[in-house]
Design an enzyme around this catalytic site. Structure first.
Site, PDB file in Angstrom:
ATOM      1  N   HIS A  26       0.841  -1.205   0.000  1.00  0.00           N
ATOM      2  CA  HIS A  26       0.000   0.000   0.000  1.00  0.00           C
ATOM      3  C   HIS A  26       0.876   1.256   0.000  1.00  0.00           C
ATOM      4  CE1 HIS A  26      -4.040   1.839   1.495  1.00  0.00           C
ATOM      5  NE2 HIS A  26      -3.317   2.770   0.898  1.00  0.00           N
ATOM      6  N   HIS A  72       1.545   5.059  -2.058  1.00  0.00           N
ATOM      7  CA  HIS A  72       1.072   6.037  -3.046  1.00  0.00           C
ATOM      8  C   HIS A  72       2.274   6.683  -3.711  1.00  0.00           C
ATOM      9  CE1 HIS A  72      -3.199   5.973  -1.783  1.00  0.00           C
ATOM     10  NE2 HIS A  72      -2.677   5.661  -0.601  1.00  0.00           N
ATOM     11  N   LEU A  73       2.385   6.470  -5.026  1.00  0.00           N
ATOM     12  CA  LEU A  73       3.366   7.220  -5.815  1.00  0.00           C
ATOM     13  C   LEU A  73       2.505   8.257  -6.542  1.00  0.00           C
ATOM     14  CD1 LEU A  73       5.407   4.166  -7.153  1.00  0.00           C
ATOM     15  CD2 LEU A  73       5.875   5.593  -5.138  1.00  0.00           C
ATOM     16  N   ARG A  74       3.086   9.363  -6.958  1.00  0.00           N
ATOM     17  CA  ARG A  74       2.218  10.426  -7.494  1.00  0.00           C
ATOM     18  C   ARG A  74       2.416  10.669  -8.981  1.00  0.00           C
ATOM     19  NH1 ARG A  74      -1.312  10.310  -3.312  1.00  0.00           N
ATOM     20  NH2 ARG A  74      -0.412  11.127  -1.381  1.00  0.00           N
ATOM     21  N   ASN A  77      -4.472   6.154  -7.312  1.00  0.00           N
ATOM     22  CA  ASN A  77      -5.024   7.528  -7.262  1.00  0.00           C
ATOM     23  C   ASN A  77      -4.013   8.585  -7.703  1.00  0.00           C
ATOM     24  OD1 ASN A  77      -3.533   7.251  -4.876  1.00  0.00           O
ATOM     25  ND2 ASN A  77      -4.916   8.542  -3.665  1.00  0.00           N
ATOM     26  N   HIS A 134     -11.011   0.293   0.399  1.00  0.00           N
ATOM     27  CA  HIS A 134     -10.886   1.452   1.290  1.00  0.00           C
ATOM     28  C   HIS A 134     -12.256   1.598   1.941  1.00  0.00           C
ATOM     29  CE1 HIS A 134      -9.848   5.895   2.047  1.00  0.00           C
ATOM     30  NE2 HIS A 134     -11.154   5.829   2.288  1.00  0.00           N
ATOM     31  N   HIS A 151      -5.937  -0.360   5.384  1.00  0.00           N
ATOM     32  CA  HIS A 151      -5.700   0.509   6.547  1.00  0.00           C
ATOM     33  C   HIS A 151      -6.770   0.462   7.667  1.00  0.00           C
ATOM     34  CE1 HIS A 151      -8.230   3.029   4.025  1.00  0.00           C
ATOM     35  NE2 HIS A 151      -7.251   3.436   3.258  1.00  0.00           N
ATOM     36  N   ASP A 169       1.090   2.724   3.828  1.00  0.00           N
ATOM     37  CA  ASP A 169       0.176   3.754   3.327  1.00  0.00           C
ATOM     38  C   ASP A 169       0.961   5.057   3.071  1.00  0.00           C
ATOM     39  OD1 ASP A 169      -2.008   5.044   2.337  1.00  0.00           O
ATOM     40  OD2 ASP A 169      -3.259   4.816   4.128  1.00  0.00           O
ATOM     41  N   HIS A 229       3.177  14.180   0.406  1.00  0.00           N
ATOM     42  CA  HIS A 229       2.577  15.458   0.003  1.00  0.00           C
ATOM     43  C   HIS A 229       3.641  16.543   0.101  1.00  0.00           C
ATOM     44  CE1 HIS A 229      -1.527  14.059  -0.318  1.00  0.00           C
ATOM     45  NE2 HIS A 229      -1.431  13.453   0.858  1.00  0.00           N
TER      46      HIS A 229
END
Ligand code: DOR
Ligand code: ZN
Length: 435
Positions: free
Chosen positions: A67, A69-71, A101, A186, A239, A312, A316
């Protein structure tokens, strides 16, 4: 070049191994394990073998984070595939599965292929894309699961958002089942969580922030357990943060349903009490919960109700976080602190070290049917070496991730990944190892 890892405590939960031994790597694979490998190597031509002495270290199958998040594409200022993969190996992860996402959402073959290409160029950790369940993760129309799978997606999820429409979720489970694709849910009822900023309870009341009640998560966990039973399909719950969710998952497993579940270090380390500072680095979704919830998460990890620890990792930029609480983005940059925070569970006697490694390598591999998670001869040489005694202070400014958003900045840690080997190649070596 062959690599000989010698003198470490080798822990491989998949083979029930926990012993001091040597491991030889050749051609990207684990080729031999045994106590006398160093002697044999020294009697031969040592110029062909790189010998790494690991006395006092723990050698584990490469850690796997399912889990992350790459952007990229779309928000490269927060993280790229390459910067995320670098943060992964620095945190001890040899493989990561990345959530869809991005901007645009990974809801089609070309974006899945793009992420894989970027990961191959970076050549750091293995990166496994997760495709979206619905187009643009808007919860209206299913994506082409077959296409996503063909392109390399290892699971589907709308993570960041729930699939509110139960009929759509039912069809997603049926479609995914026919392809053997895991579905990651989720769990958040957005009618119940609407407008919420933090956990609903004593602290949300005194801080004057709108609350997100535990039932917003639990109602959806209950629904998805029922859908998993109805469709006879595997559902993986993302999560997990509340006592009630742990109880529901425990009961579902007892009934033999195909439910697996994960939690992240912040949910067993921090409570909503910390939010009294209004520090937006503590803002995550689901939110940090009460002390009682944290105790249940720990129990769930100990008794195996929660199969996996994930990061997770949600990077940012400062401009996304240095805002009024209401406007700040949700998420913690987790890849580089996850292992050390998880090792606290071992020093606190909640998990044994082999149990912790099981929750961070073979179990995540099993949930998403990924390669890795074992040190068997012939397996890919994906290895994480941990120095369990190394003390260090978290400094967000020195993160490899572009996301410096961590509430753990300045925390004293004990235990850290010091060597990360992917496919037989050294991708990260900490300064303390001197290699
Ligand atoms: O805190 C979170 N951050 N929770 C989510 O569900 C999404 C994630 C993100 O993408 O930033
Ligand atoms: Zn997430």
């Amino acid at each position: 070049m062959k690599i000989l890892l010698t003198g470490a405590r080798v822990i491989d939960p998949a083979q029930k191994i926990d012993t001091i031994t040597d491991i030889m790597l050749a051609e990207g694979k684990i080729c031999k394990t045994g106590i006398d490998l160093l002697k044999t190597a020294k009697s031969k031509d040592t110029s062909k073998v790189k010998i790494i002495e690991l006395d006092g270290m723990v050698l584990a199958p490469g850690l796997i984070d399912i889990h992350t998040h790459l952007r990229e594409p779309g928000q490269e200022y927060k993280e790229t595939v390459a910067s995320g993969a670098l943060a992964a190996v620095a945190g001890g992860f040899t493989s990561i599965a990345c959530m869809p996402n991005t901007d645009p959402v990974n809801d089609n073959r070309s974006i899945t292929e793009f992420i894989k290409r970027k990961a191959a160029e970076a050549a750091l950790a293995n990166v496994y894309p997760i495709g979206a369940i619905s187009r643009d993760s808007a919860g209206k129309q299913l994506t082409e699961f077959w296409d996503l799978k063909e392109a390399g997606a290892v699971a589907v999820s709308d993570d960041g958002k729930p699939v509110m429409d139960a009929a759509l979720m039912r069809h997603a489970l049926e479609y995914a089942y026919s392809l053997g694709l895991p579905v990651i849910s989720h769990c958040e009822d957005t009618d119940l969580s609407a407008g919420g900023q933090m956990n609903e309870g004593y602290y949300s009341t005194i801080l004057g922030l709108r609350g997100i009640p535990a039932i917003a998560e639990e109602a959806m966990v209950a629904r998805d357990i029922l859908l998993a039973e109805f469709t006879k399909t595997h559902v993986h719950i993302a999560h997990v943060s509340t006592e009630g969710s742990v109880r529901l998952i425990r009961e579902a497993k007892k009934r033999g349903l195909k439910i697996t579940a994960e939690t992240a270090p912040h949910y067993f380390t921090l409570t909503d009490e910390a939010l009294q500072t209004y520090d937006t680095r503590l803002k995550v979704n689901p939110p940090l919960r009460s002390a009682r919830d944290v105790a249940s998460i720990r129990e769930g990890l100990a008794d195996g109700t929660l199969d996996a620890i994930v990061t997770d990792h949600a990077p940012h930029a400062r401009t996304d976080k240095e805002l009024e609480f209401e406007y700040a983005a949700n998420g913690i940059s987790g890849l580089e602190t996850s292992l050390s925070l998880s090792l606290r569970l071992v020093s606190e006697g909640i998990l044994s070290l082999p149990e912790l490694i099981a929750r961070m390598s073979p179990n995540p591999a099993r949930i998403l049917n990924l390669p890795g998670g074992t040190l068997e001869n012939g397996a890919a040489a994906d290895i994480t070496v941990i120095d369990p005694q190394l003390t260090w202070t978290v400094n967000a400014k020195s993160f490899c991730s572009k996301g410096r958003n961590t509430p753990f900045h300045g925390w004293e840690m004990r235990g850290k990944a010091v060597l990360t080997i992917v496919g037989g190649e050294i991708k990260y070596a900490g300064p303390s190892l001197n290699i």
